[in-house]
Scaffold this active site. Structure first.
Site: not given
Lengths: 217, 579
Positions: B81, B192, B240, B300, B482
């Site tokens: 990524q 999580e 994140w 979420d 994505w």
């Protein structure tokens, strides 16, 4: 349909997998209700043992991989802190999570995080010969740590009797030695060969069949 | 000496390329504030988070001649990524498993590599890394085992290594570092796993922790009263993604993750500062302002990415703005102030959104539909899906077109709810509150769609934030999207994100696809552009995995067989140019 697509399609039916038909006497943990009632004494025997890795020394027996003669402690659900016996699990039900414990003090070897394991009971006649040889009375013990990226395996596909890692959707077949059925994992789940000791507890007949843990590539 | 220092392998390749590394141009605050067009010094190219390169040699006219110049295998699988980061001809690329490659940007010749030692017992929910930071003569990387590593930019040798958090308790880092004012600023993931999120800054030279600011306030801190009981201790609020930065006000803007566990009853209250943007003083870490996109999240919908810093003129009101395409399905326009407070300007729905019934026009606070809100004992269906209208892949902004580009997901919804009880908290293990098998079977395609025909799932949208209107959109059918974006001065948008493994260039003015190239694996990485000796290059990693693969697997089960192909894994770095 590819394995991966089939797995995804099957995921849509997961609610059916919890149907009471699959485990008439199971509670939500996949445990026998009879066993829940019958093993209060075992809970009391090991009650009070902490499961936090932080309380243990970094080195020592609790940081060792499973050893021959270790019993197995359930660490989740209503039978938390119960030692595994052959009749505690219902055949075909959702695996229970736990750790091996030392033979003498029954302390969980949970400092070594890759000792996290899954205990389940399956039909011996459906197992391949090598898997059956590792089992006792249908009891199988596998690593709960996915061989792909080390996630704790949580998903049980009851219809297919397969274990699935939620992280990246690797699927493993416990009836054939934990082999990879689909997904990115490239290594079968390590297992612990088991037998029954003189007091009726399931114990490790040997250590891990392979080093548990995720891959580095 | 720490494990990482002792065991890390930095391998120097001696050869022609090493001359390039010797000519290191130190990265300074001034350079980061005004990056040279030929360089891509941080993950979105500039502090404002635009994802925009002013280079214009590659145009809408000649992009059809774009061709591969070199490629390089990373040797690992999973989700690549990170953007290639380029400083005066040297490229630094991070990969899953926290490798860093230093390469001659024009030739691909390897200068050095750093291989981070991954612990045997690491639980890698998100095996990825989103990029390195450059500052002075060092390269910085946050790792999946929650380490902060500083490398010598010329050799790859470890200069210092510090602890970000305890990976055994579920803390890990996948973001690229924000570097400014002598600070290396990162944060922790792990929502999580029942973590309590924070942003942490390290001294760039020594690795000493300079400050740490929790996204979930503790007792006595402002915002703590938005939590009940001990729920704050495991309240989530992950970091994140890299924050964006206003060098004038010295405020860093970070997006924050959802509250943990997912179920709202587990943490009654608004749950500040989850699902928010927070403005942090770069020197002290103090929270100077915030805007919570939605309170007491139930879906979420982490608001993981930082807002773009850009000027907005809306309804006659011109402001220094913040723009964020929310996972919650709305584009949020806000005003940033020099002192920190953030003022709501507008919220515009950009995908089907069924959970909010209204948004207060003054404050931006949404009201919720109970029937679309999952609960401990309530299964609900809601749109967009738990991956949101846009997940982590970043928007881009082109000052030439004046448009904000959004890689969105449309027509996906989620049906999920609790089982009546929440699992016991165990450090380092899942603490979600919803059975994992429910989550794995939660995806739905909206009932309006006829799945016997190709269904639009991916949608690249271009928005004019001065009007709050979409200008154009390009659809991608039967595929997850994505797709982090790169905009260029040649009026091009570069992106991948689809299951057909294509990396493509689109006309930034109308969305027309002008060029595409099949890659070895899917492209979910952030593209970058740079120039060496006056020649413009486009660079991107190929390497499918993580959430893109999760979505692909579930989507394949919802659509007829053969419509959603498998995507091969395996990472590589690619560089393109026109002759």
């Amino acid at each position: 349909m590819s394995d991966v697509r089939r797995m995804a399609a099957e995921a849509e039916n997961i609610s059916d997998e919890n149907d009471p038909c699959c485990c008439a006497e199971c509670d939500d943990d996949g445990l026998s209700r009879r066993a829940v009632i019958g093993y209060g004494a075992a809970i009391a025997a090991v009650g009070g043992l902490g499961l936090s890795g932080g309380a243990h020394a970094a080195e020592g027996p609790l940081n060792m991989p499973v050893q021959p003669g270790d019993r197995f402690m359930i660490t989740k659900g209503k039978l938390k802190q119960t030692l595994l016996t052959a009749d505690i699990l219902e055949s075909g039900a959702r695996p229970v999570e736990g750790f091996p414990v030392t033979p003498d003090k029954h302390e969980p070897r949970d400092v070594y995080r890759n000792n996290r394991l899954l205990m389940l009971k399956l039909d011996e006649a459906s197992m391949d010969a090598e898997t059956r040889a590792r089992s006792t009375q249908g009891i199988l013990v596998y690593s709960a740590v996915c061989t792909h990226k080390g996630c704790t395996i949580k998903s049980w596909m009851a219809k297919q009797q397969q274990l699935r890692c939620h992280c990246h959707l690797s699927v493993f077949d416990p009836l054939s030695g934990g082999t990879v059925k689909s997904g990115p994992a490239r290594r079968q789940l390590p297992a612990v060969p088991v037998e029954i000791d003189a007091e009726g507890y399931v114990v490790a007949a040997a250590g891990w069949t392979a080093t548990p843990g995720g891959a580095k590539k | 000496m720490r494990r990482t220092l002792a065991a890390a392998a930095a391998l120097m390749i001696l050869g022609a390329g090493s001359v390039v590394a010797q000519n290191l141009n130190p990265v300074t605050d001034a350079r980061l504030q005004n990056p040279e067009p030929q360089n891509w010094l941080q993950w979105r190219g500039n502090y404002e988070g635009w994802g925009y390169s002013p280079l214009d040699e590659i145009t809408t006219e000649n992009v059809k001649s774009l061709r591969p110049v070199w490629s390089f295998a990373t040797g690992v699988t999973e989700g690549h990524q990170a953007p290639p980061i380029v400083n005066d001809g040297v490229m630094y690329v991070s990969t899953p498993q926290n490798q860093v490659f230093a390469l001659d940007a024009a030739t691909g010749n390897e200068l050095w590599r750093y291989l981070h030692e991954i612990p045997d017992d690491l639980f890698q929910l998100h095996p990825t890394n989103r990029g390195v930071g450059l500052y002075g003569d060092k390269v910085y990387m946050a790792t999946v085992d929650a380490r902060m590593v500083a490398l010598n930019a010329k050799t790859g040798e470890v200069v210092w290594s510090s602890t970000i958090g305890d990976y055994k308790a579920g803390y890990y880092s996948t973001l690229s570092p924000l570097v400014a004012e002598g600070k290396i600023v990162v944060g922790v993931s792990g929502g999580e796993f029942g973590i309590r999120g924070y942003v942490v800054a390290f001294d760039s030279e020594t690795g000493a922790e300079a400050w740490r600011t929790y996204t979930v306030p503790g007792p006595g801190e402002p915002g703590h009263d938005t939590w009940k009981g001990d729920s704050w201790k495991t309240g989530g609020g992950s970091i994140w993604m890299q924050g964006n930065y206003d060098a004038d006000s010295k405020l860093a803007y970070f997006g924050t993750g959802n509250g943990g566990p997912w179920l709202p009853e587990a943490r009654p209250g608004d749950n500040l500062y989850t699902t928010s943007v927070i403005a942090l003083d770069i020197n002290s870490g103090e929270i100077k302002g915030h805007h919570q996109y939605h309170w007491n999240d139930a879906w979420d919908w982490d608001e993981v990415s930082a807002p773009l810093l850009m000027d907005i003129e809306r309804d006659g009101r011109k402001v220094k703005g913040l723009v964020h395409a929310g996972r919650n399905g709305f584009i949020w326009s806000m005003e940033r102030t020099a002192d920190g407070p953030i003022n709501f300007v507008a919220a515009d729905k950009y995908v089907r959104q069924t959970a909010f019934t209204a948004i207060d026009p003054e404050t931006g606070r949404p009201s919720y539909s109970e029937s679309a809100t999952p609960g401990l004992n309530r299964t609900a269906t809601f749109c967009p899906s738990l991956w949101g209208g846009k997940d982590w892949p970043m928007e881009a902004y082109s000052p030439r077109t004046g448009l904000v580009y959004i890689p969105s997901h449309e027509n996906l919804c989620t049906e999920m709810g609790g089982s009546g009880e929440i699992e016991d908290y165990e450090p380092g293990q899942l603490y979600i509150g919803i059975p994992i098998d429910v989550i794995l079977s939660s995806m739905r395609i909206h009932e309006s769609q006829d799945t016997s025909k190709p269904v639009t799932i991916g949608k690249l949208q271009a928005w004019d934030m001065n009007t709050g209107k979409m200008v154009w959109a390009t659809d991608f059918k039967d595929t997850p999207f994505w797709a982090p974006l790169l905009a260029t001065g040649g009026d091009l948008i570069f992106t991948g994100g689809t299951v057909d493994r294509k990396f493509r260039a689109m006309d930034a003015r109308n969305g027309e696809i002008l060029w595409e190239h099949p890659m070895p694996s899917g492209v979910t990485a952030t593209p970058a552009s740079f120039a060496v000796n006056g020649k413009q290059y486009i660079a991107v990693q190929s390497g499918w995995g993580v959430d893109a693969e999760r979505m692909r697997g579930l989507l394949a089960g919802l659509l007829p067989e053969g419509r959603v192909p498998t995507v091969p894994q395996g990472g590589s770095i690619h560089v393109f140019a026109v002759d």
